[in-house]
Design a protein around this motif. Structure first.
Motif, short mmCIF file in Angstrom:
data_model
loop_
_atom_site.label_atom_id
_atom_site.label_comp_id
_atom_site.label_asym_id
_atom_site.label_seq_id
_atom_site.Cartn_x
_atom_site.Cartn_y
_atom_site.Cartn_z
N LYS A 222 -106.23 24.35 -121.35
CA LYS A 222 -107.63 24.11 -121.71
C LYS A 222 -107.85 22.64 -122.06
N LYS A 223 -106.91 22.06 -122.80
CA LYS A 223 -107.01 20.65 -123.17
C LYS A 223 -106.95 19.76 -121.93
N ALA A 224 -106.03 20.08 -121.02
CA ALA A 224 -105.90 19.29 -119.79
C ALA A 224 -107.16 19.40 -118.95
N ALA A 225 -107.70 20.62 -118.83
CA ALA A 225 -108.90 20.83 -118.02
C ALA A 225 -110.08 20.04 -118.56
N LEU A 226 -110.20 19.97 -119.88
CA LEU A 226 -111.29 19.19 -120.48
C LEU A 226 -111.12 17.71 -120.18
N SER A 227 -109.89 17.22 -120.26
CA SER A 227 -109.63 15.81 -119.93
C SER A 227 -109.97 15.53 -118.47
N VAL A 249 -110.70 28.55 -118.23
CA VAL A 249 -110.71 27.71 -119.44
C VAL A 249 -111.77 26.62 -119.40
N ASN A 250 -112.37 26.37 -118.22
CA ASN A 250 -113.42 25.36 -118.12
C ASN A 250 -114.42 25.77 -117.04
N PRO A 251 -115.59 26.29 -117.45
CA PRO A 251 -116.58 26.76 -116.48
C PRO A 251 -117.31 25.62 -115.77
N GLY A 252 -116.99 24.38 -116.12
CA GLY A 252 -117.66 23.25 -115.49
C GLY A 252 -117.17 22.95 -114.09
N PHE A 253 -116.10 23.59 -113.66
CA PHE A 253 -115.57 23.36 -112.31
C PHE A 253 -116.02 24.45 -111.34
N ASP A 254 -116.51 24.03 -110.20
CA ASP A 254 -116.81 24.96 -109.11
C ASP A 254 -115.61 25.04 -108.19
N ILE A 256 -113.82 25.54 -104.67
CA ILE A 256 -114.08 25.39 -103.24
C ILE A 256 -112.94 26.06 -102.47
N TYR A 257 -113.30 27.01 -101.62
CA TYR A 257 -112.30 27.76 -100.85
C TYR A 257 -112.32 27.31 -99.39
N THR A 258 -111.14 27.09 -98.83
CA THR A 258 -110.98 26.84 -97.41
C THR A 258 -110.01 27.90 -96.88
N PRO A 259 -109.84 28.00 -95.58
CA PRO A 259 -108.90 29.00 -95.05
C PRO A 259 -107.46 28.83 -95.54
N SER A 260 -107.09 27.61 -95.95
CA SER A 260 -105.68 27.37 -96.29
C SER A 260 -105.44 27.01 -97.75
N ILE A 261 -106.44 26.46 -98.43
CA ILE A 261 -106.25 26.07 -99.83
C ILE A 261 -107.56 26.28 -100.60
N PHE A 262 -107.47 26.16 -101.93
CA PHE A 262 -108.67 26.08 -102.76
C PHE A 262 -108.49 24.94 -103.75
N TYR A 263 -109.61 24.36 -104.18
CA TYR A 263 -109.57 23.27 -105.14
C TYR A 263 -110.88 23.26 -105.91
N TYR A 264 -111.11 22.25 -106.73
CA TYR A 264 -112.24 22.29 -107.64
C TYR A 264 -113.13 21.05 -107.52
N LYS A 265 -114.42 21.27 -107.79
CA LYS A 265 -115.38 20.18 -107.82
C LYS A 265 -116.08 20.18 -109.17
N LYS A 266 -116.27 19.01 -109.72
CA LYS A 266 -116.93 18.93 -111.02
C LYS A 266 -118.39 19.32 -110.89
N GLY A 267 -118.76 20.37 -111.64
CA GLY A 267 -120.14 20.80 -111.66
C GLY A 267 -120.75 20.55 -113.03
N GLU A 268 -121.69 21.37 -113.42
CA GLU A 268 -122.34 21.23 -114.72
C GLU A 268 -121.54 22.01 -115.74
N ASN A 269 -121.09 21.31 -116.80
CA ASN A 269 -120.34 21.99 -117.86
C ASN A 269 -121.30 22.80 -118.71
N GLU A 270 -120.90 24.02 -119.02
CA GLU A 270 -121.79 24.90 -119.80
C GLU A 270 -121.45 24.80 -121.28
#
Length: 270
Positions: A222-227, A249-254, A256-270
């Protein structure tokens, strides 16, 4: 070895860098056994010694961290960066530096791989991309900064054809990363759970922290995700290992799914 002494040492390690050996004391015992013999200290004595001797703390970090890595690791992720993420920054970053943070970079194979990918895209002018590569282990970081790797090293086991000749110089039995790649990467000795990590890294557009969070509990994740969230610029991207997640632990990340991997994009932190 004394269980209570091992627990005390494990607690110190946990508080210092988040690595949790409290549930795996036998592993911690095996990792430090030879060092204790070298120093002629008991675990009790060592637990006190490491707290007052900074150099010994560095040695302890070397003993307990995992540093297995290699060039061009996880092809699907690298293809996503090269083909879909880096091109997003082409126009916007003609007058601005693209900043990438490679956390827990170990001996440098990952940040150098990213620098080679940057070159391969031919999207960016010289000096327009900066890769900040950090690690808590000073020994592996020293190796990374030198950019020298033995020609028979397993670091090259996934090296694409032609890249070795293109981006390395053969010096004796070692391959040295060419200056045009090394100048893109800036190495820093940092604890990613440092309270000032956001200031020390600065803002970034892309963060890679792969196969690291698996060693931490929920509190430290959670601490790492906030940083990560605070360091990323608007619409920035976060890449973790395939078995790691920050969504709980951090709802601010959206995600992103692709056929081979998934990763995150910074969205609006709640």
């Amino acid at each position: 070895m004394s269980i209570m002494a091992l627990e005390q040492l494990a607690q110190y390690i946990y508080e210092f860098c988040g690595i949790d050996y409290l549930k795996n004391l036998p592993s911690l015992e095996s990792k430090i056994a030879y060092r204790l013999k070298e120093l002629g200290l008991s675990v009790w004595e060592y637990s006190g010694y490491v707290k007052i001797e900074e150099k010994e703390r560095d040695i302890l970090i070397e003993l307990i961290t995992v540093n297995e890595t290699y060039f061009f690791r996880e092809e699907n992720l690298l293809n996503e960066l090269k083909n879909n993420i880096f091109p997003l920054y082409k126009e916007h970053y003609k007058e601005k530096t693209l900043r990438i943070w490679c956390a827990a970079c170990s001996s440098g194979e990952e940040p150098y791989t990213l620098a080679m990918l940057i070159k391969e895209t031919m999207l960016f002018e010289k000096g327009s991309v900066e890769i900040i590569a950090s690690d808590i282990n000073k020994k592996v970081l020293d190796k990374a900064e030198k950019g020298m790797y033995n020609s028979k090293s397993l670091s090259f086991r996934k090296m694409p054809y032609g890249m070795l000749d293109k981006y390395f110089d053969l010096i004796g039995d070692d391959y040295k990363v060419k200056d045009e790649i090394r100048e893109i990467v800036k190495f820093k000795n940092l604890n990613m759970f440092d309270n000032n990590i956001e200031h020390k890294i600065g803002m970034a557009d892309i963060i890679l922290c792969r196969n690291v969070l698996i060693y931490f509990d929920t509190e430290f994740i959670k601490k790492a995700a906030l940083s990560f969230y605070n360091i990323l610029n608007e619409n920035g991207y976060l890449f973790l290992g395939h078995a790691e997640t920050v969504t709980s632990v951090n709802p601010g990340f959206d995600t992103i799914y692709t056929p081979s991997i998934f990763y995150y994009k910074k969205g609006e932190n709640e």
